[in-house]
Scaffold this active site. Sequence first.
Site, PDB file in Angstrom:
ATOM      1  N   GLN A 108      43.307  42.787  39.063  1.00  0.00           N
ATOM      2  CA  GLN A 108      41.955  42.312  39.302  1.00  0.00           C
ATOM      3  C   GLN A 108      41.188  42.201  37.976  1.00  0.00           C
ATOM      4  OE1 GLN A 108      42.098  45.532  42.769  1.00  0.00           O
ATOM      5  NE2 GLN A 108      40.043  44.738  42.502  1.00  0.00           N
ATOM      6  N   HIS A 128      41.634  37.446  39.543  1.00  0.00           N
ATOM      7  CA  HIS A 128      40.247  37.087  39.234  1.00  0.00           C
ATOM      8  C   HIS A 128      40.131  36.319  37.924  1.00  0.00           C
ATOM      9  CE1 HIS A 128      38.971  40.634  42.020  1.00  0.00           C
ATOM     10  NE2 HIS A 128      39.297  39.549  42.696  1.00  0.00           N
TER      11      HIS A 128
END
Length: 259
Positions: A108, A128
């Site tokens: 992430q 992300h």
Amino acid sequence: MGENTRMTSVAQARDWVLAAKRIVVLTGAGISTDSGIPDFRGPNGVWTRNPAAEKASTLQYYLADPEVRRAAWRNRLRAPVFAAEPNDGHRAIFELDQRGQLLAVVTQNIDGLHQKAGHDPRDVIEVHGTALWARCWNCSDRRPIIELLDRVRAGEDDPPCAVCGGIVKTDTILFGQDLVPQVIAAAMMAADHSDLVIATGTSLSVFPAANVVPRAKAVGARVVIVNGQPTKMDRFADALLLGPLSELLPALCESRLDG
Ligand SMILES: [Zn+2]
């Protein structure tokens, strides 16, 4: 007794890791705090200390307001992410790769520290996106962020795309921006083919990334959670290791004996 229980489960989890053949590691902000990169929502988090930064992380504001972009570029000039170095946690995960046991790292994080630790970029699934690359919102031209930062240092306060003149942002997923379906699919496919998942530095409350854990569990993979605090998915853990990641991850992943 608590300490003893924890050590017992580190030893057990370490045996599972040493025996695994297709490990997927899921990482969040907690693995990079020891590299000097603050997380977002913790007590020292970026947004806790500077609510204006949250605006710069919201797509609609970023696209609509030149002042938000100028502030974002000024902040990027001194953002710790660009100078940060991997820590013992990142290096421990790379050792799994060197031993041929790693299927993928799903992260992430947008800091590129797994790649800096040695991983082939193709083995790191950045759900992300990445702050180390810039992307034009209009034509998708993608180039290293360093080129844009050099232009900001030279005096452009909101450097437009060199190809089409469009708005440039980091190649990250902002609030209000869609995830990249192919990237999420790759993360879920890795989970589906894993035999062990290590989830670390994440509260496992951000979706769809957190789905790596139940997906892996559903195909019979062992789940090892390594985190500073309890997570939302502790119930899935075969081993739950709570403590400093820079100590626990080497204890879990490195094959050489201590001493
Ligand atoms: Zn462009």
